[in-house]
Write a protein that holds these residues in place. Structure first.
Motif, PDB file in Angstrom:
ATOM      1  N   VAL A 193       0.816  -1.229   0.000  1.00  0.00           N
ATOM      2  CA  VAL A 193       0.000   0.000   0.000  1.00  0.00           C
ATOM      3  C   VAL A 193       0.840   1.265   0.000  1.00  0.00           C
ATOM      4  CG1 VAL A 193      -1.861  -1.202   1.210  1.00  0.00           C
ATOM      5  CG2 VAL A 193      -0.163   0.096   2.534  1.00  0.00           C
ATOM      6  N   TRP A 251       0.463   3.614  -3.031  1.00  0.00           N
ATOM      7  CA  TRP A 251      -0.875   4.210  -3.049  1.00  0.00           C
ATOM      8  C   TRP A 251      -0.977   5.342  -2.030  1.00  0.00           C
ATOM      9  CZ3 TRP A 251      -4.970   4.927   0.276  1.00  0.00           C
ATOM     10  CH2 TRP A 251      -6.208   5.231  -0.315  1.00  0.00           C
ATOM     11  N   ARG A 273      -1.111   9.847  -2.561  1.00  0.00           N
ATOM     12  CA  ARG A 273      -2.262  10.623  -2.050  1.00  0.00           C
ATOM     13  C   ARG A 273      -1.814  11.436  -0.847  1.00  0.00           C
ATOM     14  NH1 ARG A 273      -3.534   6.429  -4.759  1.00  0.00           N
ATOM     15  NH2 ARG A 273      -5.491   6.297  -5.952  1.00  0.00           N
TER      16      ARG A 273
END
Length: 325
Positions: free
Chosen positions: A192, A195, A199
């Motif tokens: 993760v 990702w 962001r």
């Protein structure tokens, strides 16, 4: 005028001050306080989980080969700064009182910042990779070193309410609420991490949202307990002066200490920016775990004051260093 304000005024710090004022003037009953405290605990756990998911392990290993720079950052953060904090807290206690003096000592035990240290190093044309590694290692190490230093230097002999909560039980709470989520985040990071890093709004929102919740809860609890009656306008002015002196001392020690270590100019800039700063993002959530809620509100005041001052001063220094030949 707008350009000047955007350069010198941090909107988040303004929001933080507004929340602090709300905590002072808005009455919070015992039931509402329990809800705020529970939300703060969840937010702190989520914050360190996101830290673990965000930080790439490669960032840590990439800068570890420069042992003089990394050793200098750790020594400045966890040896030189705490010694200066001990002396300063002892000297100013008659002027500002024991709670605020304890806050200055607590400030000196915190890890360095990550975002602003790296950003200012980049602006000043310093060793960005070294700053990333140093600030990251400082924060990871601080999850254990800072609580241990707090328990060693700030726990009273009687284990009273003026010190960290619960002695070794407080350390156990820190390990479960801060370090465990970070380790879980690191285990999830290979899947993760990209990702989360893509962001920035997520990490920024969790980061700043946690601080706002913790500050409001701590200040509101301190207001209910009547703690703020000991914090006067004179005390805030005194904290500004003390923070300026401490920051100036650390800037001088890290800059000339880098020269003594025979670091390059780029490495000296990284040491200057990482070794002279303290983390608001880590300090306030950690204070909510280490101290009783009412005490945490007063302890947070020197951290907030120093944070704003370090942003302004280091922004000026970074711009000046960027103009060198």
């Amino acid at each position: 005028m707008r350009a000047v304000l955007s350069r010198w005024v941090d909107p988040f710090v303004v929001t933080l001050l507004v929340v602090l004022v709300l905590g002072l003037v808005v009455p919070v009953g015992p039931g509402a306080q329990r809800v705020v405290d529970a939300v703060a605990d969840v937010a702190v756990t989520l914050l360190f989980l996101v830290y673990g998911m965000r930080l790439s392990t490669r960032e840590v290993w990439a800068g570890l080969r420069n042992w003089r720079l990394q050793g200098g950052i750790l020594a400045a953060t966890y040896v030189v700064f705490p010694v200066l904090g001990l002396v300063t807290a002892w000297a100013i206690e008659p002027l500002v009182g024991a709670p605020l003096a304890a806050g200055v000592l607590y400030l000196s035990l915190l890890p360095s910042t990550v975002q602003s240290s790296v950003a200012f190093t980049s602006v000043a044309r310093g060793n960005v990779a070294g700053a990333i590694c140093g600030a990251t290692v400082s924060n990871v190490a601080g999850m254990v070193i800072t609580p241990l230093l707090v328990l060693w230097l700030m726990t009273g002999a009687d284990g009273g309410a003026d010190g960290p909560t619960g002695g070794l039980g407080g350390l156990r709470t820190v390990l479960l609420q801060l370090l465990l989520p970070f380790v879980v985040g690191q285990l999830l990071q290979p899947w993760v991490g990209d990702w989360v890093r893509a962001r920035r709004w997520l990490t920024l929102g969790v980061d700043r949202g946690t601080i706002l919740v913790v500050v409001f809860g701590a200040v509101a609890a301190a207001s209910s307990a009547g703690v703020w009656s000991s914090v006067s306008g004179w005390s805030i002015v005194a904290l500004l002066v003390v923070s300026a002196l401490v920051l100036a001392a650390m800037l001088a020690l890290t800059w000339w200490g880098g020269a003594a270590l025979r670091l390059s100019t780029e490495d000296r800039i990284a040491l200057l920016m990482c070794g002279s700063k303290k983390s608001l993002a880590t300090g306030l959530p950690m204070a909510s775990v280490l101290f009783p809620v009412a005490v945490a509100g007063v302890v947070a005041v020197p951290v907030i004051v120093f944070h704003q001052l370090q942003l302004v001063v280091c922004a000026v220094l970074a711009r000046r260093l960027a103009l060198r030949d």
